[in-house]
Design a protein around this motif. Structure first.
Motif, mmCIF file in Angstrom:
data_model
loop_
_atom_site.group_PDB
_atom_site.id
_atom_site.type_symbol
_atom_site.label_atom_id
_atom_site.label_comp_id
_atom_site.label_asym_id
_atom_site.label_seq_id
_atom_site.Cartn_x
_atom_site.Cartn_y
_atom_site.Cartn_z
ATOM 1 N N VAL A 268 0.968 -1.188 -0.014
ATOM 2 C CA VAL A 268 0.009 0.068 0.006
ATOM 3 C C VAL A 268 0.803 1.144 0.051
ATOM 4 N N SER A 269 1.970 1.029 0.891
ATOM 5 C CA SER A 269 2.901 2.616 0.800
ATOM 6 C C SER A 269 3.401 2.764 -0.407
ATOM 7 N N ALA A 270 4.019 1.680 -1.093
ATOM 8 C CA ALA A 270 4.319 1.822 -2.340
ATOM 9 C C ALA A 270 3.688 2.644 -3.051
ATOM 10 N N VAL A 285 -2.340 10.463 -12.332
ATOM 11 C CA VAL A 285 -2.483 9.063 -11.766
ATOM 12 C C VAL A 285 -3.201 9.004 -10.493
ATOM 13 N N LEU A 286 -3.706 7.896 -10.083
ATOM 14 C CA LEU A 286 -4.267 8.027 -8.687
ATOM 15 C C LEU A 286 -4.012 6.433 -7.953
ATOM 16 N N ALA A 287 -3.918 6.613 -6.692
ATOM 17 C CA ALA A 287 -3.627 5.456 -6.084
ATOM 18 C C ALA A 287 -4.988 4.709 -5.788
ATOM 19 N N TYR A 288 -4.742 3.260 -5.610
ATOM 20 C CA TYR A 288 -6.016 2.384 -5.699
ATOM 21 C C TYR A 288 -5.536 1.138 -4.762
ATOM 22 N N THR A 289 -5.708 1.109 -3.773
ATOM 23 C CA THR A 289 -5.297 0.010 -2.729
ATOM 24 C C THR A 289 -6.561 -0.577 -1.601
ATOM 25 N N GLU A 296 -14.418 5.594 -3.853
ATOM 26 C CA GLU A 296 -13.534 6.229 -4.447
ATOM 27 C C GLU A 296 -12.774 5.246 -5.517
ATOM 28 N N ARG A 297 -13.002 3.946 -5.100
ATOM 29 C CA ARG A 297 -12.250 2.905 -5.941
ATOM 30 C C ARG A 297 -13.245 2.732 -7.242
ATOM 31 N N LEU A 304 -10.284 5.357 -15.312
ATOM 32 C CA LEU A 304 -9.316 4.721 -16.262
ATOM 33 C C LEU A 304 -9.998 4.266 -17.261
ATOM 34 N N LYS A 305 -11.361 3.775 -17.016
ATOM 35 C CA LYS A 305 -11.907 3.235 -18.227
ATOM 36 C C LYS A 305 -12.165 4.433 -19.339
ATOM 37 N N ASP A 306 -12.729 5.552 -18.764
ATOM 38 C CA ASP A 306 -12.870 6.625 -19.663
ATOM 39 C C ASP A 306 -11.405 7.403 -20.279
ATOM 40 N N ASN A 307 -10.292 6.928 -19.685
ATOM 41 C CA ASN A 307 -9.071 7.352 -20.150
ATOM 42 C C ASN A 307 -8.954 8.704 -19.783
ATOM 43 N N GLU A 308 -9.509 8.990 -18.515
ATOM 44 C CA GLU A 308 -9.373 10.442 -17.751
ATOM 45 C C GLU A 308 -8.088 10.652 -16.947
ATOM 46 N N VAL A 309 -7.345 9.206 -16.606
ATOM 47 C CA VAL A 309 -6.203 9.208 -16.142
ATOM 48 C C VAL A 309 -5.233 8.370 -16.899
ATOM 49 N N LYS A 310 -4.018 8.795 -16.700
ATOM 50 C CA LYS A 310 -3.053 7.940 -17.641
ATOM 51 C C LYS A 310 -2.879 6.523 -16.966
ATOM 52 N N ALA A 311 -2.998 6.496 -15.540
ATOM 53 C CA ALA A 311 -2.860 5.201 -14.837
ATOM 54 C C ALA A 311 -3.275 5.176 -13.349
ATOM 55 N N LEU A 312 -3.685 3.834 -12.860
ATOM 56 C CA LEU A 312 -3.953 3.553 -11.703
ATOM 57 C C LEU A 312 -2.801 2.847 -10.976
ATOM 58 N N VAL A 313 -2.099 3.524 -9.857
ATOM 59 C CA VAL A 313 -1.158 2.922 -9.041
ATOM 60 C C VAL A 313 -1.710 2.057 -7.944
ATOM 61 N N ALA A 314 -1.666 0.826 -8.521
ATOM 62 C CA ALA A 314 -2.666 -0.203 -7.411
ATOM 63 C C ALA A 314 -1.910 -1.470 -6.815
ATOM 64 N N THR A 315 -2.328 -1.920 -5.734
ATOM 65 C CA THR A 315 -1.962 -3.109 -5.246
ATOM 66 C C THR A 315 -2.874 -4.132 -5.970
ATOM 67 N N SER A 316 -2.741 -5.312 -5.346
ATOM 68 C CA SER A 316 -3.532 -6.545 -6.073
ATOM 69 C C SER A 316 -4.807 -6.351 -5.690
ATOM 70 N N ALA A 317 -5.362 -5.203 -5.001
ATOM 71 C CA ALA A 317 -6.683 -4.946 -4.698
ATOM 72 C C ALA A 317 -7.576 -4.722 -6.075
ATOM 73 N N LEU A 318 -6.841 -4.322 -6.982
ATOM 74 C CA LEU A 318 -7.305 -4.060 -8.546
ATOM 75 C C LEU A 318 -6.889 -5.388 -9.306
#
Length: 726
Positions: A268-270, A285-289, A296-297, A304-318
C-alpha cells in the motif's frame, strides 16, 4: 433483446447437436450485438456439455477468451428449456458490478445478493417467484451468513438451473487468491440434484489447482483447457538498481506508454508513494489500494475506463473484476510472488486490443515482501486450538470483538482463521457470533507444509522468469502447465528490447529527493480495546484526555520505497544494535525541523508546543540505537535529555502480531520512571515532552509509556520513531 421464450417439452428433447449450435450461435450474436460473431474454440463445447448433457464442467481459458459468454448463452438456452435461473458465485463486488452491467447490456435479467448492495431479499424472492430473473449473483461470503444459509439458500438452490463458480481458482488452497469461503462451494455442489449442470471458470490455474478444483466439483468433470498464450501482449523485464531508478524511469517514460494502464506495486505504501511522486510531476495518476474507500475505488475505475487518467497505481486490490478491453499497458514496480499471480494481473491488458505492453521492474526487496505475506496468511496450530478452546469454554456464541479479547490474534487474522475453521467444521457462525461445533478437529500440518512448499517453488519460478533468456510468454504459460506453450516472437527476449532502458540523471535526482520525503504521522490511540477486564486491565472506553498522546511522527514505514530500504536493513533479524546511521540521523533532524515549523493543519509540534525535554524508550533489542537517536535529537534541538524509562520485571509477553487487547496487556506494566527521571519531569511539569522510540507497530507501547509520563507530571507527550511497521 435476447428471446426468453420457452420451448415445449417435445421441442426441447428433439433439439439435435446441430440445432443446439444454431440456437446457441443465435443467442451469442444477440448477446454481443454482431450478426457475424462466431464461437471461440471450446466455447460451444462447454455450452453443449452444460445444456445437452448437464455435465460438471471446468473451463480454464485465458483472460478475454469469453468465459462469461459461455454461462450467459448456456443460461438462456436452459431457461428456454424451462430451467430456473443461473446461480453465479462471484468473488468480488467490483466483479459483480461488471457482470450485472454486462448481463443487462446483453438482455440477461440479473440480480445480485451481497453485503454492499441495496437489493433486499424480498425483491430477489419476488423476481424468483415471477420467474423474471435469469441470473442471480451471490458472493461466497453469503454462504457463511447463518440467516441466508438457513432461510434463503435452500429456496434458491431448489430453483437453480445452472450453478456457475466464477474465478474458481479461489476454491483451491494452492491458488494465489485462495478464499476460505469458496471451500463451502463443494458442499453446495453436493447438495444439488444430479440434473443441475455446474460450470467452474478461471484463467489462472496450473495443473495442481486444476486437480484441486476437479476434486471439489465431483466425479465426471469435463475439463476444457485452451492455450494461455496472449498474442496481444508484449512482455519485458528491466532490472534497475533501486526504487529511485525505477521511479525515475516512470517519470521519464510513463507518457510514452500506449493509452492508459495500471502500475502495480506490492504494498500500500509503495502505491501511495508512487502515485504522489508521479502526480507531483504532473502525471494523471491515482492510488488504488485495499485502504481506498469503495466509492473512490469505483470512481477511479471509471476514470481509467474513460481514459481520464494515465494510470492507476494499484496493489492487488485491483485485479479480478476490472475489465477495460483497451487497457494499453501494465507495469509492475516489484514482482508478484508467483507466475500465476503475475499472469492474472497482466491479463488485464490487451483484452480487446491488438497490442498491449507489459513491463516488470523487479526490486531487491521483493523476496522479503513475499515472505512476509506468505507467513502472515498461514494458520498456526496453537492459535487455531486457542480459538476453538475459547469458544468451547464460553458456552455461548461470541462476536469477533469478544473473541479477540480471549485469543492473541489480530482482527483480520482472526476472521480468516474462523472461516478456515468453519469450513473444516470445527466452528460455526450462528446468530450472535461464533460457537464451537463440538466436532473433533486436527491441524492438517501436511497440507499446510505442502502449501508452504508450493509457495516457495512459485517464488523461485518468478525469479526464473525475471532471469530467463528464453521467451517470457512461453515460460509463463508453461509454468501454468499449458502444453501448447511456444515462443511468442514479441517479448524482449524474442524480438529484442522494445522499451527504453535509460534513466535521466536529473529525474533520478528528483526521484531521490521525493523518496527522501520523510514523515509519517503517528496517530494517537483514542480508545482502549474491548474486553480488557478479562485480561486483568482496569480500563475501557475512550482514553481520558489527560492520558492521550499527541500526534507524533516517524521517519518512514518499513514498506516505503525511500527510507524503507535502509530501515529494513537496520531492523532486519540478526542486525547488530548500532548507533543511528548518519544519513538517517540527518533525515530525522530535517523531519523534526519541518514538524517544528508546522507540517500539518495541526500546526507546529501538532499544536502541543515545543518540547521541553527528550525521553527515550527502554528498548529490549536496540538500546544503543534508541539512546543515540534520543541524545542526538536533544543535542541538535538544544533540549535537555531527561533519560530513559525503565523496563520492569513484571512485564507480560506481548507477542508481535497479536491483537490490540493482548498487545496492550503485554506492555501494561512493562515500564517505570526511575527517581532521576521523575525528578527531571517535575522540573518541567506540565510542559511537552518528546518520547523517542525505534519502531512503532501497534502504538500501545507508546500509549502506555506516554500515559506513565503524564502521570508523573509531563504535559503533552509527542512520540517520535525511526520507523513504523505498517
Amino acid at each position: 433483446m435476447v428471446p426468453n421464450s420457452r420451448l415445449s417439452a417435445p421441442e426441447a428433447e428433439n433439439i439435435t447437436q446441430e440445432g443446439i449450435r444454431e440456437r446457441a450461435l443465435g443467442v451469442l450474436r444477440e448477446l454481443v450485438g454482431r450478426p457475424d460473431a462466431q464461437f471461440h474454440d471450446g466455447q460451444f463445447e462447454a455450452i453443449e456439455a452444460l445444456v445437452a448433457h448437464r455435465r460438471r464442467t471446468l473451463v480454464v481459458q485465458r483472460t478475454g477468451w469469453g468465459k462469461s459468454a459461455v454461462y450467459f448463452v448456456a443460461s438462456l438456452l436452459l431457461r428456454a428449456r424451462g430451467a430456473g435461473p443461473t446461480l453465479i458465485v462471484s468473488p468480488l463486488l467490483a466483479l459483480m458490478r461488471d457482470q450485472v452491467a454486462a448481463a443487462a447490456r446483453a438482455g440477461v435479467r440479473a440480480v445480485a445478493i451481497n453485503s454492499a448492495n441495496r437489493l433486499e431479499w424480498d425483491e430477489v424472492h419476488a423476481a424468483l417467484e415471477a420467474d423474471t430473473a435469469d441470473v442471480v449473483l451471490i458472493s461466497p461470503e453469503r454462504l457463511t451468513n447463518p440467516s441466508f444459509r438457513e432461510q434463503h439458500l435452500p429456496e434458491l438452490l431448489a430453483r437453480t438451473g445452472l450453478l456457475v463458480v466464477d474465478e474458481a481458482h479461489c476454491i483451491s488452497d494452492w491458488g494465489h487468491d485462495f478464499r476460505p469461503d469458496y471451500r463451502r462451494i463443494a458442499a453446495l455442489i453436493d447438495g444439488l440434484p444430479g440434473t443441475v449442470p455446474v460450470l467452474a471458470t478461471t484463467a489462472t490455474a496450473n495443473g495442481r489447482v486444476v486437480h484441486d478444483i476437479e476434486e471439489q466439483l465431483g466425479e465426471g468433470v469435463l475439463t476444457l483447457r485452451g492455450p494461455l498464450g496472449r498474442e496481444s501482449l508484449r512482455l519485458g523485464v528491466l532490472r534497475l538498481p533501486d526504487a529511485g531508478h525505477r521511479l525515475a524511469w516512470l517519470l521519464a517514460h510513463l507518457e510514452g506508454l500506449s493509452g492508459s494502464g495500471i502500475i502495480y506495486t506490492l504494498t500500500v505504501s509503495a502505491a501511495e508513494d508512487t502515485a504522489r511522486i508521479l502526480s507531483e510531476a504532473g502525471h494523471r495518476v491515482l492510488a488504488y489500494t485495499g485502504k481506498t474507500d469503495p466509492a473512490e475505488r469505483e470512481q477511479a475505475e471509471q476514470l481509467l475506463k474513460d481514459n481520464e487518467v494515465k494510470a492507476l497505481v494499484a496493489t492487488s486490490a485491483l485485479g479480478m473484476g476490472f475489465d477495460k478491453p483497451d487497457l494499453g499497458f501494465v507495469v509492475h514496480l516489484g514482482a508478484p510472488s508467483s507466475p500465476v499471480a503475475y499472469y492474472q494481473q497482466v491479463g488485464r491488458a490487451g483484452r480487446g486490443a491488438a497490442n498491449a505492453d507489459v513491463l516488470l521492474l523487479p526490486g531487491p526487496e521483493d523476496a522479503d515482501i513475499w515472505r512476509y505475506f506468505a507467513s502472515a496468511s498461514m494458520p498456526e496450530e496453537a492459535k487455531a486450538q486457542a480459538v476453538i478452546t475459547a469458544l468451547a469454554e464460553a458456552g455461548r456464541p461470541l462476536s469477533t470483538v469478544a473473541l479477540e479479547s480471549l485469543v492473541e490474534l489480530r482482527r483480520t487474522q482472526l476472521e480468516l482463521l474462523l472461516k478456515v475453521l468453519a469450513v473444516d467444521g470445527a466452528v460455526e457462525r450462528v446468530g450472535g457470533g461464533w460457537q464451537a461445533s463440538g466436532r473433533p478437529w486436527s491441524y492438517d500440518a501436511e497440507r499446510y507444509a505442502r502449501i508452504a512448499e508450493a509457495r516457495v517453488a512459485e517464488q523461485d519460478s518468478m525469479v526464473v522468469y525475471e532471469e530467463t533468456s528464453g521467451c517470457r510468454m512461453e515460460y509463463i504459460t508453461s509454468v501454468l502447465d499449458d502444453e501448447t506453450a511456444a515462443p511468442c516472437g514479441r517479448c524482449d527476449n524474442c524480438a529484442g528490447r522494445w522499451f527504453p532502458a535509460d534513466v535521466d540523471p536529473s529525474l533520478l535526482e528528483r526521484a531521490g529527493k521525493q523518496l527522501r520525503h520523510a514523515g509519517v504521522p503517528i496517530e494517537p490511540r483514542a480508545q482502549w480495546p474491548s474486553g480488557m477486564d478479562k485480561l486483568g486491565i482496569p480500563v475501557k472506553g475512550r482514553i481520558p484526555a489527560g492520558e492521550l498522546l499527541a500526534e507524533g511522527r516517524s521517519l518512514a514505514r518499513l514498506t516505503d520505497l525511500g527510507y524503507g530500504g535502509p530501515l529494513r536493513e537496520l531492523f532486519a533479524a540478526g542486525a547488530p544494535d548500532t548507533e543511528v546511521p548518519p544519513a538517517l540521523a540527518r533525515a530525522c533532524v530535517e523531519l523534526l525541523a519541518g514538524w517544528a515549523k508546522g507540517d500539518s493543519a495541526a500546526g507546529p509540534w501538532s499544536g502541543a508546543g515545543r518540547p521541553a525535554g527528550v525521553v527515550s524508550m527502554p528498548s529490549a533489542t536496540r538500546p544503543r540505537l534508541v539512546e543515540s537517536l534520543a541524545r542526538g535529537i536533544a543535542q541538535v534541538g538544544r533540549l535537555p535529555y531527561l533519560g530513559a524509562l525503565e523496563r520492569t520485571p513484571s512485564a507480560r509477553s506481548g507477542e508481535a502480531g497479536g491483537n490490540s487487547a493482548f498487545r496492550l496487556a503485554g506492555v501494561w506494566e512493562a515500564f517505570d520512571a526511575g527517581a532521576e527521571l521523575r525528578g527531571r519531569l517535575a522540573e518541567i511539569a506540565g510542559q511537552p515532552v518528546l518520547l523517542v522510540d525505534d519502531l512503532v507497530d501497534s502504538r500501545w507501547t507508546l500509549t502506555v509509556a506516554g500515559r506513565l509520563l503524564r502521570h508523573h507530571g509531563a504535559g503533552p507527550v509527542l512520540p517520535f520513531a525511526l520507523a513504523q511497521a505498517g
